[in-house]
Design a protein around this motif. Structure first.
Motif, short mmCIF file in Angstrom:
data_model
loop_
_atom_site.label_atom_id
_atom_site.label_comp_id
_atom_site.label_asym_id
_atom_site.label_seq_id
_atom_site.Cartn_x
_atom_site.Cartn_y
_atom_site.Cartn_z
N GLU A 91 0.84 -1.20 0.00
CA GLU A 91 0.00 0.00 0.00
C GLU A 91 0.88 1.25 0.00
O GLU A 91 1.84 1.33 0.76
N VAL A 92 0.55 2.20 -0.87
CA VAL A 92 1.29 3.46 -0.92
C VAL A 92 0.32 4.62 -0.88
O VAL A 92 -0.86 4.48 -1.20
N ARG A 93 0.84 5.77 -0.52
CA ARG A 93 0.06 7.00 -0.49
C ARG A 93 0.97 8.17 -0.86
O ARG A 93 2.19 7.99 -1.01
N GLY A 94 0.40 9.35 -0.99
CA GLY A 94 1.17 10.52 -1.35
C GLY A 94 2.37 10.71 -0.45
O GLY A 94 2.26 10.61 0.77
N GLY A 95 3.53 10.97 -1.05
CA GLY A 95 4.78 11.14 -0.30
C GLY A 95 5.65 9.91 -0.31
O GLY A 95 6.85 10.00 -0.01
N ASP A 96 5.09 8.75 -0.65
CA ASP A 96 5.88 7.53 -0.77
C ASP A 96 6.60 7.51 -2.12
O ASP A 96 6.37 8.38 -2.98
N HIS A 97 7.45 6.52 -2.31
CA HIS A 97 8.05 6.31 -3.62
C HIS A 97 8.13 4.82 -3.91
O HIS A 97 8.10 4.00 -2.99
N MET A 99 10.30 1.98 -6.45
CA MET A 99 11.44 1.77 -7.34
C MET A 99 11.11 0.67 -8.34
O MET A 99 10.67 -0.42 -7.98
N LEU A 100 11.34 0.96 -9.62
CA LEU A 100 11.30 -0.03 -10.68
C LEU A 100 12.72 -0.14 -11.20
O LEU A 100 13.18 0.69 -11.98
N GLY A 101 13.45 -1.13 -10.72
CA GLY A 101 14.86 -1.19 -11.03
C GLY A 101 15.55 0.07 -10.50
O GLY A 101 15.51 0.36 -9.30
N GLU A 102 16.14 0.86 -11.40
CA GLU A 102 16.81 2.09 -11.01
C GLU A 102 15.92 3.33 -11.19
O GLU A 102 16.37 4.46 -10.97
N THR A 103 14.67 3.11 -11.59
CA THR A 103 13.74 4.23 -11.82
C THR A 103 12.89 4.46 -10.58
O THR A 103 12.27 3.53 -10.07
N ARG A 104 12.87 5.73 -10.14
CA ARG A 104 12.11 6.10 -8.94
C ARG A 104 10.81 6.80 -9.34
O ARG A 104 10.83 7.79 -10.07
N PHE A 105 9.71 6.27 -8.86
CA PHE A 105 8.41 6.91 -9.03
C PHE A 105 7.98 7.52 -7.71
O PHE A 105 7.86 6.82 -6.70
N GLU A 106 7.75 8.82 -7.72
CA GLU A 106 7.18 9.48 -6.56
C GLU A 106 5.66 9.32 -6.61
O GLU A 106 5.05 9.42 -7.68
N VAL A 107 5.06 9.06 -5.46
CA VAL A 107 3.62 8.90 -5.38
C VAL A 107 3.02 10.25 -5.00
O VAL A 107 3.40 10.85 -4.00
N ILE A 108 2.07 10.72 -5.81
CA ILE A 108 1.43 12.01 -5.59
C ILE A 108 -0.04 11.77 -5.25
O ILE A 108 -0.76 11.08 -5.98
N GLU A 109 -0.48 12.32 -4.14
CA GLU A 109 -1.88 12.25 -3.77
C GLU A 109 -2.71 13.00 -4.81
O GLU A 109 -2.43 14.15 -5.13
N SER A 110 -3.74 12.34 -5.35
CA SER A 110 -4.53 12.99 -6.40
C SER A 110 -6.01 12.61 -6.28
O SER A 110 -6.68 12.32 -7.27
N LEU A 115 -11.57 8.80 -3.68
CA LEU A 115 -10.98 9.46 -2.52
C LEU A 115 -9.49 9.20 -2.39
O LEU A 115 -8.73 10.07 -1.98
N GLY A 116 -9.05 7.98 -2.74
CA GLY A 116 -7.65 7.62 -2.53
C GLY A 116 -6.80 7.60 -3.78
O GLY A 116 -5.69 7.05 -3.76
N HIS A 117 -7.27 8.17 -4.85
CA HIS A 117 -6.55 8.16 -6.13
C HIS A 117 -5.13 8.70 -5.95
O HIS A 117 -4.90 9.65 -5.20
N ILE A 118 -4.17 8.09 -6.66
CA ILE A 118 -2.78 8.55 -6.64
C ILE A 118 -2.24 8.61 -8.07
O ILE A 118 -2.82 8.03 -8.99
N ALA A 119 -1.15 9.34 -8.24
CA ALA A 119 -0.42 9.40 -9.50
C ALA A 119 1.02 8.99 -9.25
O ALA A 119 1.51 9.04 -8.11
N TYR A 120 1.71 8.59 -10.31
CA TYR A 120 3.12 8.18 -10.22
C TYR A 120 3.95 9.10 -11.10
O TYR A 120 3.70 9.24 -12.29
N TYR A 121 4.98 9.71 -10.50
CA TYR A 121 5.79 10.72 -11.18
C TYR A 121 7.25 10.30 -11.19
O TYR A 121 7.85 10.06 -10.15
N ASP A 122 7.80 10.22 -12.38
CA ASP A 122 9.23 9.92 -12.59
C ASP A 122 9.92 11.23 -12.94
O ASP A 122 9.90 11.68 -14.09
N ALA A 123 10.52 11.88 -11.93
CA ALA A 123 11.12 13.20 -12.14
C ALA A 123 12.31 13.15 -13.08
O ALA A 123 12.52 14.07 -13.87
N ALA A 124 13.09 12.07 -13.03
CA ALA A 124 14.30 11.99 -13.86
C ALA A 124 13.96 11.95 -15.34
O ALA A 124 14.69 12.48 -16.17
#
Length: 253
Positions: A91-97, A99-110, A115-124
């Motif tokens: 389980e993840v929520r906004g502020g978590d991250h 990892m897919l191999g070396e790729t980091r996805f930040e979890v954004i509350e959306s 009510l609990g929808h989230i998005a995944y953001y790869d800043a790199a």
């Protein structure tokens, strides 16, 4: 570390997304709208699925979890609300991250669509998978949340860099463009709508979009600028957004 995104249409108007970490070869699917289509694409590409990343609980986003996991052994990651219809391994929520191999996805509350929808953001790699929160020229219906919650979620996404590629889950853009033209007479909106209609006539997808393009043309992000036109002059920004959302909910164009 670079990633490769593979996008494909499925169901009536959904998009499936597979993303591969190029350093390790590990892949994730963003939601599971159509298990059969996802498994067929994985086999065609020869990719090894490590993660299922759910954005929210709706069946056209998490309904294929069990079948895809059984076939691949992938770990299922998502917000707690997914357990309404499927099991989660993490389980993840906004502020978590994540990892897919070396790729980091930040979890954004959306939240807002659910009510609990989230998005995944790869800043790199400047990309975001936003489910049904933000669409090209649109946003998700408020099935569970309130306008202030959805407005706050949209603002979190709008705060991402303008060049962020936005992968939304449905091909709704032509309909959204017709609505945008009904509430916004900005020439930039008209020009984009023309491009959208032409692309759809050619059978081309309008996804991904970018944060910058949405900030410039999406009536839901532009709601405060449209306040007077939609009868919300002098109201807080989220109420201007609510007025735009209410107008879209009954729009027949």
């Amino acid at each position: 570390m670079p990633v490769t995104v593979h996008q494909f249409p499925c169901l009536q108007d959904n998009y499936g997304f597979l993303v591969r970490d190029d350093a390790t070869g590990l892949a994730a699917c963003i939601d599971t709208p159509d298990a059969g289509a996802i498994l067929a694409e994985l086999q065609r590409l020869g990719w090894r699925l490590a993660l299922i990343l759910n954005t929210h609980w709706h069946p056209d986003h998490a309904g294929g979890n069990a079948e895809v996991q059984a076939a691949t052994g992938a770990q299922v990651v998502g917000p707690a609300e997914v357990t309404r219809i499927a099991q989660l391994d993490r389980e993840v929520r906004g502020g978590d991250h994540v990892m897919l191999g070396e790729t980091r996805f930040e979890v954004i509350e959306s939240g807002g669509h659910t009510l609990g929808h989230i998005a995944y953001y790869d800043a790199a790699d400047h990309l975001a998978f936003v489910g049904d929160t933000l669409f090209a020229l649109g946003c998700g219906r408020l099935f569970e949340g309130q306008p202030d919650q959805m407005w706050a979620s949209l603002q979190r996404l709008a705060a991402l860099p303008d060049d962020t590629r936005v992968y939304c889950a449905h091909e709704y853009t032509a309909s959204n463009a017709r609505f945008a033209l009904s509430v916004d007479d900005d020439p930039t909106v008209a020009a984009r709508a023309a491009e959208v209609f032409a692309a759809r006539e050619r059978g081309e997808p309008t996804v991904p979009t970018t944060i910058g393009l949405e900030k410039a043309t999406n009536p839901f992000l532009r709601a405060p600028k449209l306040a007077a036109r939609i009868g919300a002059a002098g109201q807080p920004d989220y109420q201007a957004f609510a007025a735009v959302r209410a107008a879209k909910d009954v729009f027949k164009g």
